[in-house]
Write an enzyme that holds these catalytic residues in place. Structure first.
Site, PDB file in Angstrom:
ATOM      1  N   THR A  36       0.812  -1.217   0.000  1.00 56.12           N
ATOM      2  CA  THR A  36       0.000   0.000   0.000  1.00 56.12           C
ATOM      3  C   THR A  36       0.843   1.263   0.000  1.00 56.12           C
ATOM      4  O   THR A  36       0.351   2.353  -0.305  1.00 56.12           O
ATOM      5  CB  THR A  36      -0.927   0.034   1.233  1.00 56.12           C
ATOM      6  OG1 THR A  36      -0.123   0.033   2.424  1.00 56.12           O
ATOM      7  CG2 THR A  36      -1.855  -1.162   1.240  1.00 56.12           C
ATOM      8  N   CYS A  40       1.941   2.694   9.438  1.00 59.34           N
ATOM      9  CA  CYS A  40       0.886   2.730  10.454  1.00 59.34           C
ATOM     10  C   CYS A  40       1.475   2.604  11.843  1.00 59.34           C
ATOM     11  O   CYS A  40       2.628   2.207  12.024  1.00 59.34           O
ATOM     12  CB  CYS A  40      -0.111   1.588  10.244  1.00 59.34           C
ATOM     13  SG  CYS A  40      -0.860   1.513   8.613  1.00 59.34           S
ATOM     14  N   CYS A  44      -3.170  -0.019  14.494  1.00 62.14           N
ATOM     15  CA  CYS A  44      -4.039   0.368  13.386  1.00 62.14           C
ATOM     16  C   CYS A  44      -5.168  -0.650  13.216  1.00 62.14           C
ATOM     17  O   CYS A  44      -4.922  -1.865  13.174  1.00 62.14           O
ATOM     18  CB  CYS A  44      -3.231   0.462  12.089  1.00 62.14           C
ATOM     19  SG  CYS A  44      -4.215   1.022  10.673  1.00 62.14           S
ATOM     20  N   ARG A  69       3.928   6.860   3.069  1.00 62.63           N
ATOM     21  CA  ARG A  69       3.092   7.971   3.521  1.00 62.63           C
ATOM     22  C   ARG A  69       2.306   7.539   4.761  1.00 62.63           C
ATOM     23  O   ARG A  69       2.052   6.342   4.978  1.00 62.63           O
ATOM     24  CB  ARG A  69       2.139   8.418   2.426  1.00 62.63           C
ATOM     25  CG  ARG A  69       1.103   7.384   2.025  1.00 62.63           C
ATOM     26  CD  ARG A  69       0.245   7.902   0.871  1.00 62.63           C
ATOM     27  NE  ARG A  69      -0.860   7.014   0.564  1.00 62.63           N
ATOM     28  CZ  ARG A  69      -0.787   5.961  -0.234  1.00 62.63           C
ATOM     29  NH1 ARG A  69       0.374   5.656  -0.796  1.00 62.63           N
ATOM     30  NH2 ARG A  69      -1.850   5.211  -0.468  1.00 62.63           N
ATOM     31  N   CYS A  71      -0.577   6.693   7.321  1.00 68.76           N
ATOM     32  CA  CYS A  71      -1.938   6.168   7.251  1.00 68.76           C
ATOM     33  C   CYS A  71      -2.917   7.236   7.728  1.00 68.76           C
ATOM     34  O   CYS A  71      -2.740   7.827   8.799  1.00 68.76           O
ATOM     35  CB  CYS A  71      -2.052   4.923   8.130  1.00 68.76           C
ATOM     36  SG  CYS A  71      -3.717   4.243   8.243  1.00 68.76           S
ATOM     37  N   CYS A  74      -5.199   5.559  11.021  1.00 61.41           N
ATOM     38  CA  CYS A  74      -4.697   5.432  12.395  1.00 61.41           C
ATOM     39  C   CYS A  74      -3.830   6.604  12.826  1.00 61.41           C
ATOM     40  O   CYS A  74      -3.472   6.720  13.999  1.00 61.41           O
ATOM     41  CB  CYS A  74      -3.924   4.132  12.570  1.00 61.41           C
ATOM     42  SG  CYS A  74      -2.309   4.073  11.741  1.00 61.41           S
ATOM     43  N   ASP A 447      16.520  10.334  50.528  1.00 61.56           N
ATOM     44  CA  ASP A 447      15.370  11.174  50.816  1.00 61.56           C
ATOM     45  C   ASP A 447      14.602  10.606  52.000  1.00 61.56           C
ATOM     46  O   ASP A 447      14.260   9.420  52.044  1.00 61.56           O
ATOM     47  CB  ASP A 447      14.459  11.240  49.583  1.00 61.56           C
ATOM     48  CG  ASP A 447      13.287  12.166  49.776  1.00 61.56           C
ATOM     49  OD1 ASP A 447      13.417  13.354  49.430  1.00 61.56           O
ATOM     50  OD2 ASP A 447      12.241  11.716  50.281  1.00 61.56           O
TER      51      ASP A 447
END
Length: 506
Positions: A36, A40, A44, A69, A71, A74, A447
């Site tokens: 694709t 993601c 997703c 690129r 998604c 998501c 402490d």
């Protein structure tokens, strides 16, 4: 399966996280799908891709560099930041902290390299090897995330968004958004409005806007609320009606932030004098609340659980509060040495009232700069002369540049620098290191309150190796246990808020 490290992205572990849509790993790595061309987050909701079609990358910038690129379902860039930048102390992690704070936008790669003490060539080589992208690509991915957030959740004009996200021009802004998200900015906004995005579009005028700061669940909200309320310095900070309001100095001006905890995020209402400071402001607020931590991994490692069977009883989701300004943290910590939290708030309020810079807004002051404290601190600070002298000399070191505090410093170097100051002992050095660097493995074993908590929970402070590398979180658990033995969480928060509003000591 614990925190995924960028040097050991195990394919089987990553694919298992993707197959189960485990939101815990969002931001820790990214899934690139060859068929694709998109990348993601692990959770997703899309159909899990075949193993032969995926690869795993450590950063969004690496995915973009490889031609993928983001998604649009998501929104992988909207995941909480990776906890690796705090748990690791190597050059790549320290560089990522500074990139998030906007160092490249302000001074370019030369400024980042100089701050870290490396040549530009060496820095680029290390980041490319470790993170899959060089410093410019990493900063570009950060700008793209800021741009998307503003496009989808505010009504700001696109020209203002480009400026706020750190782009040098409208053209660069448009080109980057199209390349990363495959749509123009205007189309992205229209799609978000049609989809009724969860991040509701809100007015953003005169530098004011409202954002959602996501985090990984669970989160110990009561602990963070107590911490914020108990340490309020009137004039600069306010805790009221379950909301923390704070003025902070930013690179180009100042910001007023109002923070409130919601079911799955922190609501941040910001009034920013210069929108170029938006990304650094968000990064600092996330650092303050430790929102990028991996609480499940930490809880598993130290035995925190909702239904503990053995002591110690460690409730899940505790955070280690960070800071908004390194010099302020050091000076306030030195003011509070060997006195109660309430007394420290009173002394700090007096310093702020006398030397703080006046600003417009719901809170009237900014914390005084080191230069002002160095010049006039002796006029205002009270208490033992040696302590006053130490605070003023620390301010002088900060003002002159002899001492530099930032998130890109190695922990050992920072601790040595602090111990070299007059009046700074191991507890102060450890506390400042823990909060400034979000160092997860600092045990505040000297402490008093931590020691009381250790007694209550049966923790042997002489042998804490079993808690490494999460001893900062153990320290918070012990601190909380001792305080809870004195008051209920609700009573503690109410008392701290009342003290802060009154500006008195108890």
């Amino acid at each position: 399966m614990g925190v995924v490290t960028f040097t050991t992205l195990d394919f089987e572990q990553c694919y298992r996280a993707v197959s189960t849509r485990d939101a815990r790993f969002d931001g820790q790595f990214f899934t690139a799908v060859k068929t694709t061309g998109i990348y993601c987050r692990p959770s997703c909701p899309a159909i899990t891709p075949k193993q032969t079609n995926v690869s795993f990358l450590p950063t969004a910038a690496a995915a973009q560099q490889a031609g993928y690129r983001a998604c649009r379902r998501c929104l992988p860039d909207a995941a909480p930041g990776s906890p690796l930048w705090n748990t690791r102390a190597d050059l790549a992690a320290r560089a990522m902290r500074l990139i998030g704070d906007g160092v490249i936008e302000r001074g370019g790669v030369p400024a980042l390299a100089a701050t870290l003490g490396y040549s530009q060539r060496q820095l680029t080589r290390v980041l490319t090897t470790e993170l899959g992208a060089g410093p410019l690509a990493l900063a570009r991915a950060h700008r793209a995330h800021t741009a998307r957030l503003l496009i989808q959740t505010t009504n700001m004009p696109m020209s203002d968004i480009a400026f706020a996200a750190g782009f040098a021009s409208i053209r660069q802004f448009n080109d980057t958004v199209r390349e990363v998200f495959v749509v123009s900015p205007s189309v992205m906004r229209a799609e978000a409005q049609r989809a009724g995005t969860k991040q509701r579009v809100v007015p953003a005028t005169n530098g004011s806007l409202t954002l959602r700061l996501p985090y990984r669940a669970p989160i110990d909200r009561a602990w963070l609320e107590w911490f914020l309320a108990a340490h309020v310095a009137p004039g600069v900070e306010l805790w009221d009606n379950n909301t923390y309001t704070r003025n902070l100095r930013t690179p180009h001006g100042h910001t007023t932030a109002r923070l409130s905890f919601q079911r799955d995020h922190v609501r941040a209402e910001l009034a920013i004098t210069d929108m170029r400071d938006l990304a650094p402001t968000v990064a600092r607020l996330r650092h303050l609340l430790d929102l990028d931590a991996d609480p499940v991994g930490i809880d598993e490692a130290i035995g925190a659980t909702e239904n503990p069977g053995d002591r110690p009883t460690l409730p899940p989701g505790i955070r280690v509060p960070g800071c908004l300004d390194g010099p302020e943290l050091l000076l306030r910590t030195m003011i509070g040495q060997q006195i109660s939290v309430a007394a420290a708030a009173t002394h700090t309020a007096r310093l702020v009232a006398a030397l703080g810079e006046r600003v417009e807004g719901p809170l009237p002051l900014l914390f005084p700069t080191p230069e002002v404290v160095a010049e006039r601190g002796t006029e205002v600070l009270t208490g033992p002369a040696r302590r006053v002298r130490s605070i003023v000399r620390a301010a002088e070191a900060l003002a002159s540049g002899d001492l530099v505090l930032h998130q890109g410093k190695p922990a050992a170097e920072l601790r040595d620098d602090l111990l070299a100051l007059e009046g700074v002992g191991p507890w102060t050095a450890d506390y400042v290191t823990m909060r400034l660097l979000a160092d997860p493995d600092v045990l505040l074993g000297t402490d008093l309150v931590v020691r009381q908590g250790a007694t209550l929970l049966g923790v042997d402070l002489a042998d804490t190796t079993r808690w490494a590398p999460w001893r900062s979180y153990l320290s918070m658990h012990l601190w909380k246990a001792a305080l809870a033995a004195r008051n209920t969480p609700t009573e503690s928060i109410a008392a701290a808020a009342a003290i802060a509003k009154a500006g008195i000591s108890v």
